[in-house]
Design an enzyme around this catalytic site. Sequence first.
Site, short mmCIF file in Angstrom:
data_model
loop_
_atom_site.label_atom_id
_atom_site.label_comp_id
_atom_site.label_asym_id
_atom_site.label_seq_id
_atom_site.Cartn_x
_atom_site.Cartn_y
_atom_site.Cartn_z
N ASP A 155 1.22 -1.18 -0.15
CA ASP A 155 0.38 -0.14 0.19
C ASP A 155 1.37 1.46 0.01
O ASP A 155 2.06 0.80 -0.07
CB ASP A 155 -1.19 0.21 1.16
CG ASP A 155 -1.80 1.38 0.94
OD1 ASP A 155 -2.09 2.00 -0.27
OD2 ASP A 155 -3.21 0.59 1.37
C1 NOJ Z 1 -3.91 3.96 -0.26
C2 NOJ Z 1 -4.85 3.26 -0.08
O1 NOJ Z 1 -5.41 2.66 1.63
C3 NOJ Z 1 -4.97 1.94 -0.77
O2 NOJ Z 1 -6.08 1.61 -0.86
C4 NOJ Z 1 -5.07 2.76 -2.59
O3 NOJ Z 1 -5.54 1.91 -3.08
C5 NOJ Z 1 -3.77 3.73 -2.20
N1 NOJ Z 1 -4.14 4.81 -0.87
C6 NOJ Z 1 -3.82 3.47 -3.95
O4 NOJ Z 1 -3.61 5.26 -4.00
#
Ligand code: NOJ
Length: 753
Positions: free
Chosen positions: A290
């Site tokens: 993430d």
């Molecule tokens: C953080 C989020 O937790 C995740 O779900 C998302 O896909 C990513 N950022 C990318 O934007």
Amino acid sequence: MTIAKHIFFTSICFFVFNSCASESNEQSVDDRLNSLLSKMTLEEKIGQMNQYSSFWDVTGPAPKEGSTAKQFEQLKNGLVGSMLNVHGVENVRKLQQIAVEETRLGIPLIFGFDVIHGFKTISPIPLAEAASWDLEAIELSAKNAALEASAAGINWTFAPMVDISRDARWGRVMEGAGEDPYLGSKIAHARVKGFQGDDLSAPTTIAACAKHFAGYGFPEAGKEYNTVDIGAQTLHNMVMPPFKATIDAGVRTFMNSFSQLNGVPATGSKYLQRTLLKEKWNFDGFVVSDWSSIEEMVEHGYAENVKHAAHIAVEAGSDMDMQSFAYVEHLADLVRSDIVDEQLIEDAARRILRVKFELGLFDDPYKYCNIEREKATIGHEKFQEATLEMAKKSIVLLKNQNQLLPLKKKGLDIALIGDLADDKTSPLGNWILAAENNSAVSVLEGMKAYEGNNIEFSVGAKLNIGPLEFAKELKINTTDKSDFAAALKTAKTADVVVMVLGEHGFQSGEGRSRTNIGLPGLQQELLEAVYKVNKNIVLVLNNGRPLALNWAHKHIPAIVEAWQLGSQSGNAIAQVLYGDYNPSGKLPMTFPKSVGQVPIYYNFKTSGRPNLPSPDEVFWTHYQDETNAPLYPFGYGLSYTTFEYSDLEIISQSGTTIELSVAVTNSGKFPGKEVVQLYVQDHFAQPAQPVKSLKRFELIDLKPNQTKTVRFTLTEDALGFYDDDGNFTVQPGEFSIYVGGDSTANLTTKFNL
Ligand code: NOJ
């Protein structure tokens, strides 16, 4: 739509569904992978594992200084494998050109984007879609999102989020399918199928990403990013099933999670990413971290520094680094000093390149960059029609005393009250990165489309009084009551008051936990004030999580749960209020009476003292100041008609295969749909099992007075559970079945295994 647009759109659909499936590769993907990898340097392999968010405006000049200049150099040197947050054919093509034409090996980039519930055309938030229990519709919604996003250059979505959660305080419940692992698994499967289709190399399908692996939906106290501490039973029986369902649907990527799971950040968990996902489940796609979750292992107190974090993450099986700069900065060094085995780099690069091959990017890196297709596809009216259908299916009727609904279409004076009634952005919900603000149909517009009634709108109380930004807190109005008087005046003389209240779309989603899950701001006070002048109120709720609405439930005669329904929100709500659509949604998450009951969920494990022993005694599982029952249970939802259940029978039993049937009758006056739900209780087991678990459901249509016999077949998967090592087991003993229209179903029968 122009005729040319129509012809192009129709022909691209034809092309996709007929000819793309047969795209042939002379050489197998494995041979091509081997040959490519043999030409790559260590740095180039690590480059594939490096992902950046869009770092400059590609239509402007190239960055010349600072960190963006460094990223730009890396891109040209083949040290970037993927970009996120870039969209639009022109932008994607320019970046792809750099990767393909300027780097030594010309390896194409994969472009990721959060296509969570639509791209430009916005569908209901995922939690709302889950309330439809309509798997075909949910699959179609994901398919349409893929069609639209892929036309804008995207070939990879960071969806579906399949995190089970029982905590309404956690704002991200809006992005999941609710609290139940069985419903969640079915929906996870449908969403992956929708995004990926049957042919990943088609220009209209995109790779899906099951996230957040794993446990992210169980943060302590419902607080975003907080630590997760759950036992093996919860992990294997609640958290894992939807992830496993995405594997069964052929998902090509996984994303790990920001949070720690039992002391180990998920990003650094070898158990999750290698032992379970890659070894036990044989997953041969790749895992993306993430956003900066590799680097965040330092803040977690798990890694000494970013270099150490890179070491832990790569060994744990995190293949791609989203925005931590950890791999590109440190992995080569770690390999050269014999700290990290080069085979791990080879394996990660192979996984990432495999997905690029499968997407067809090596055959045509500009496959998703067709400007004509982009023009013909984005915002196509077919998507609006589909999202309207999905929105209607997502609405849940929570209360309808004295059949206040549906409303008459003629001759009524209606007071429409609430800031959200006239809002054209909030109904889009959170995760609307490519959509236009102000583009949803508001409730006011939807209701005005029915011309037979007189609608007077009054704001009542402003909700958000600050700017609206994805990364910023809202400013909720808690003091300014200057609009109350006008609303009360309109309400007083109206035949019926429709109040649209709830959360702004940006009050749920990432980083948006709440401790108070009632109506925010001045809305509760407004509701009570209006009630004093006119009791004939229809409350339309907009929200991205279950709310605690005790007062409203006690006093307000009609309550409609309308979540955040996307681009067609107002039309869907109006069609339900006027009875042109009979609501059939069922709650995918329990609604509490009070936030103090959270986490509250239907498939709990009982205690040794579940029942009141004698009047007023305290020694049993209960609260002094609230009952144990929720406000609205999981699976609950009314219709304008009524359904009766009878004749539950076990037709046959052979070993662990049991056939049952139940009769369902439409006993009311409207045609309607019902979600027939079957729950199983395993009376005693080691470890002890939940009081009941959803194991089958079927969505049926019934005309007034019509009866249908619904048959269910239970097989082992419905009768067992995962042990603490994650192995499935069925234990003999006594089982009960409950069938009905929600999780309190009490039509029951028993059998023994
Ligand atoms: C953080 C989020 O937790 C995740 O779900 C998302 O896909 C990513 N950022 C990318 O934007």
